[in-house]
Design an enzyme around this catalytic site. Sequence first.
Site, PDB file in Angstrom:
ATOM      1  N   SER A   9       0.833  -1.207   0.000  1.00  0.00           N
ATOM      2  CA  SER A   9       0.000   0.000   0.000  1.00  0.00           C
ATOM      3  C   SER A   9       0.866   1.255   0.000  1.00  0.00           C
ATOM      4  O   SER A   9       1.618   1.508   0.948  1.00  0.00           O
ATOM      5  CB  SER A   9      -0.915   0.025   1.219  1.00  0.00           C
ATOM      6  OG  SER A   9      -1.468   1.328   1.331  1.00  0.00           O
ATOM      7  N   HIS A  34      -0.928  -1.248  -4.474  1.00  0.00           N
ATOM      8  CA  HIS A  34      -2.210  -0.917  -3.835  1.00  0.00           C
ATOM      9  C   HIS A  34      -2.294   0.588  -3.599  1.00  0.00           C
ATOM     10  O   HIS A  34      -1.478   1.163  -2.883  1.00  0.00           O
ATOM     11  CB  HIS A  34      -2.338  -1.674  -2.508  1.00  0.00           C
ATOM     12  CG  HIS A  34      -3.680  -1.537  -1.855  1.00  0.00           C
ATOM     13  ND1 HIS A  34      -4.772  -2.311  -2.214  1.00  0.00           N
ATOM     14  CD2 HIS A  34      -4.116  -0.714  -0.881  1.00  0.00           C
ATOM     15  CE1 HIS A  34      -5.815  -1.976  -1.480  1.00  0.00           C
ATOM     16  NE2 HIS A  34      -5.447  -0.996  -0.654  1.00  0.00           N
ATOM     17  N   ASP A  36      -4.627   3.688  -2.256  1.00  0.00           N
ATOM     18  CA  ASP A  36      -5.774   4.011  -1.407  1.00  0.00           C
ATOM     19  C   ASP A  36      -6.275   5.419  -1.684  1.00  0.00           C
ATOM     20  O   ASP A  36      -5.583   6.400  -1.394  1.00  0.00           O
ATOM     21  CB  ASP A  36      -5.356   3.915   0.068  1.00  0.00           C
ATOM     22  CG  ASP A  36      -5.129   2.472   0.489  1.00  0.00           C
ATOM     23  OD1 ASP A  36      -6.082   1.686   0.415  1.00  0.00           O
ATOM     24  OD2 ASP A  36      -3.985   2.145   0.874  1.00  0.00           O
ATOM     25  N   MET A  38      -8.866   8.259  -0.726  1.00  0.00           N
ATOM     26  CA  MET A  38      -9.737   8.670   0.390  1.00  0.00           C
ATOM     27  C   MET A  38     -10.234  10.090   0.170  1.00  0.00           C
ATOM     28  O   MET A  38      -9.452  10.960  -0.234  1.00  0.00           O
ATOM     29  CB  MET A  38      -8.955   8.625   1.701  1.00  0.00           C
ATOM     30  CG  MET A  38      -8.350   7.274   1.990  1.00  0.00           C
ATOM     31  SD  MET A  38      -7.407   7.334   3.518  1.00  0.00           S
ATOM     32  CE  MET A  38      -6.812   5.653   3.597  1.00  0.00           C
ATOM     33  N   HIS A  67      -8.088   1.067  -4.528  1.00  0.00           N
ATOM     34  CA  HIS A  67      -9.090   0.875  -3.470  1.00  0.00           C
ATOM     35  C   HIS A  67      -9.764   2.216  -3.190  1.00  0.00           C
ATOM     36  O   HIS A  67      -9.155   3.106  -2.606  1.00  0.00           O
ATOM     37  CB  HIS A  67      -8.347   0.333  -2.230  1.00  0.00           C
ATOM     38  CG  HIS A  67      -9.197   0.155  -1.019  1.00  0.00           C
ATOM     39  ND1 HIS A  67      -8.650  -0.039   0.226  1.00  0.00           N
ATOM     40  CD2 HIS A  67     -10.539   0.148  -0.841  1.00  0.00           C
ATOM     41  CE1 HIS A  67      -9.619  -0.172   1.117  1.00  0.00           C
ATOM     42  NE2 HIS A  67     -10.777  -0.051   0.488  1.00  0.00           N
ATOM     43  N   MET A  69     -12.026   4.552  -1.285  1.00  0.00           N
ATOM     44  CA  MET A  69     -12.749   4.809  -0.032  1.00  0.00           C
ATOM     45  C   MET A  69     -13.407   6.169  -0.172  1.00  0.00           C
ATOM     46  O   MET A  69     -13.022   7.152   0.477  1.00  0.00           O
ATOM     47  CB  MET A  69     -11.765   4.759   1.148  1.00  0.00           C
ATOM     48  CG  MET A  69     -11.374   3.338   1.519  1.00  0.00           C
ATOM     49  SD  MET A  69      -9.842   3.262   2.442  1.00  0.00           S
ATOM     50  CE  MET A  69      -8.686   3.308   1.093  1.00  0.00           C
ATOM     51  N   MET A 138     -11.795  -5.503   4.815  1.00  0.00           N
ATOM     52  CA  MET A 138     -11.047  -4.565   5.659  1.00  0.00           C
ATOM     53  C   MET A 138     -10.805  -5.242   7.008  1.00  0.00           C
ATOM     54  O   MET A 138     -11.746  -5.653   7.683  1.00  0.00           O
ATOM     55  CB  MET A 138     -11.847  -3.273   5.885  1.00  0.00           C
ATOM     56  CG  MET A 138     -11.930  -2.336   4.706  1.00  0.00           C
ATOM     57  SD  MET A 138     -10.354  -1.842   3.956  1.00  0.00           S
ATOM     58  CE  MET A 138      -9.383  -1.300   5.354  1.00  0.00           C
ATOM     59  N   GLY A 146      -1.275   1.711   9.536  1.00  0.00           N
ATOM     60  CA  GLY A 146      -0.656   1.487  10.842  1.00  0.00           C
ATOM     61  C   GLY A 146      -1.600   1.159  11.987  1.00  0.00           C
ATOM     62  O   GLY A 146      -1.238   1.327  13.148  1.00  0.00           O
ATOM     63  N   ASP A 176      -6.900  -6.355   3.923  1.00  0.00           N
ATOM     64  CA  ASP A 176      -6.288  -5.029   3.972  1.00  0.00           C
ATOM     65  C   ASP A 176      -6.383  -4.411   5.368  1.00  0.00           C
ATOM     66  O   ASP A 176      -7.474  -4.122   5.846  1.00  0.00           O
ATOM     67  CB  ASP A 176      -7.014  -4.136   2.941  1.00  0.00           C
ATOM     68  CG  ASP A 176      -6.370  -2.774   2.785  1.00  0.00           C
ATOM     69  OD1 ASP A 176      -5.327  -2.523   3.408  1.00  0.00           O
ATOM     70  OD2 ASP A 176      -6.931  -1.962   2.019  1.00  0.00           O
ATOM     71  N   GLY A 177      -5.212  -4.200   5.983  1.00  0.00           N
ATOM     72  CA  GLY A 177      -5.158  -3.504   7.264  1.00  0.00           C
ATOM     73  C   GLY A 177      -4.478  -4.319   8.354  1.00  0.00           C
ATOM     74  O   GLY A 177      -4.907  -5.422   8.678  1.00  0.00           O
ATOM     75  N   GLY A 178      -3.377  -3.782   8.859  1.00  0.00           N
ATOM     76  CA  GLY A 178      -2.691  -4.431   9.979  1.00  0.00           C
ATOM     77  C   GLY A 178      -2.037  -5.758   9.637  1.00  0.00           C
ATOM     78  O   GLY A 178      -1.771  -6.570  10.530  1.00  0.00           O
ATOM     79  N   GLY A 198       0.949  -2.011   4.172  1.00  0.00           N
ATOM     80  CA  GLY A 198       1.483  -0.664   3.988  1.00  0.00           C
ATOM     81  C   GLY A 198       2.652  -0.413   4.910  1.00  0.00           C
ATOM     82  O   GLY A 198       3.827  -0.506   4.514  1.00  0.00           O
ATOM     83  N   SER A 199       2.346  -0.145   6.194  1.00  0.00           N
ATOM     84  CA  SER A 199       3.424   0.207   7.109  1.00  0.00           C
ATOM     85  C   SER A 199       4.410  -0.946   7.295  1.00  0.00           C
ATOM     86  O   SER A 199       5.619  -0.711   7.373  1.00  0.00           O
ATOM     87  CB  SER A 199       2.858   0.672   8.449  1.00  0.00           C
ATOM     88  OG  SER A 199       1.793  -0.138   8.845  1.00  0.00           O
TER      89      SER A 199
HETATM   90  C1  DX5 Z   1      -6.575   1.678   5.175  1.00  0.00           C
HETATM   91  C2  DX5 Z   1      -6.069   1.329   3.799  1.00  0.00           C
HETATM   92  C3  DX5 Z   1      -4.958   0.368   3.795  1.00  0.00           C
HETATM   93  C4  DX5 Z   1      -3.737   0.854   4.535  1.00  0.00           C
HETATM   94  C5  DX5 Z   1      -3.087  -0.351   5.129  1.00  0.00           C
HETATM   95  O1  DX5 Z   1      -7.720   2.421   5.094  1.00  0.00           O
HETATM   96  O2  DX5 Z   1      -7.104   0.769   3.019  1.00  0.00           O
HETATM   97  O3  DX5 Z   1      -4.622  -0.063   2.479  1.00  0.00           O
HETATM   98  O4  DX5 Z   1      -2.800   1.532   3.747  1.00  0.00           O
HETATM   99  O5  DX5 Z   1      -2.036   0.069   5.929  1.00  0.00           O
HETATM  100  P1  DX5 Z   1      -1.373  -0.883   7.016  1.00  0.00           P
HETATM  101  O6  DX5 Z   1      -0.856  -2.086   6.276  1.00  0.00           O
HETATM  102  O7  DX5 Z   1      -0.316  -0.038   7.582  1.00  0.00           O
HETATM  103  O8  DX5 Z   1      -2.459  -1.268   8.001  1.00  0.00           O
HETATM  104 ZN    ZN Z   2      -6.517  -0.201   1.009  1.00  0.00          ZN
END
Ligand code: DX5
Ligand code: ZN
Length: 217
Positions: A9, A34, A36, A38, A67, A69, A138, A146, A176-178, A198-199
């Site tokens: 991400s 990926h 994102d 927003m 993605h 959002m 999600m 993060g 996706d996420g954590g 991502g992180s």
């Molecule tokens: C959150 C995003 C993710 C985010 C994931 O709303 O959709 O793609 O970047 O980041 P990590 O992997 O750090 O949770």
């Molecule tokens: Zn995402």
Amino acid sequence: MKTPIISPSFLSADFSNLKKDIEIINNSKADWFHLDIMDGRFVPNISFGFPVVKAIKKYATKPLDVHLMIVEPEKYITEFKNAGADWLTVHYEACTHLHRTIQEIKAAGMKAGVSLNPHTPIHLLEDIISELDLVLLMSVNPGFGGQKFIENTYSKISQLKKLIKSKKSNALIEIDGGVDLSNAKKLLKTGADALVAGSYIFKSEDVIKTIEGLKKL
Ligand code: DX5
Ligand code: ZN
């Protein structure tokens, strides 16, 4: 277990030197980029839009996994196609006429995905799953990188896997996420096909090695 699709991400990339991170991902074993998007309305954060997607497309040698959002994603399907999206995922919670939106994404020449927030049940996809190329679950509340992984995701993967089988759908399951090394293996064992991180990837010391670690699970 088959090799997972890894989709780093770019929310956690270095925006002051995007080209460097694009090249690292090009040279890595990652499969997709990926991105994102927003809007500050569907989620309480604003990320980036078309100019950044186009700039990434210019140098990326792998498919863009976009993605959305955002509210009213149906308004921007053609623009995302023109910006370079290969996979376009909209949120179930943001689409009143989800079936039409999915048809339009496919008609524009992209793969179509639907994302579910952590509180949205799997059974709501019963009548659309056979049309989908991807379901993005999600595993945090969307809006920020993060955050801490939500454990209930495993149960949702199992339910989704059953639904996909019973409806003879070809949809891939993306999480996706954590996501990091502590949960990735269990996610894949439970039925995930693609992992977004991502992180965990971009904050690591050696991005190439971190991605290799995820591919090797
Ligand atoms: C959150 C995003 C993710 C985010 C994931 O709303 O959709 O793609 O970047 O980041 P990590 O992997 O750090 O949770
Ligand atoms: Zn995402």
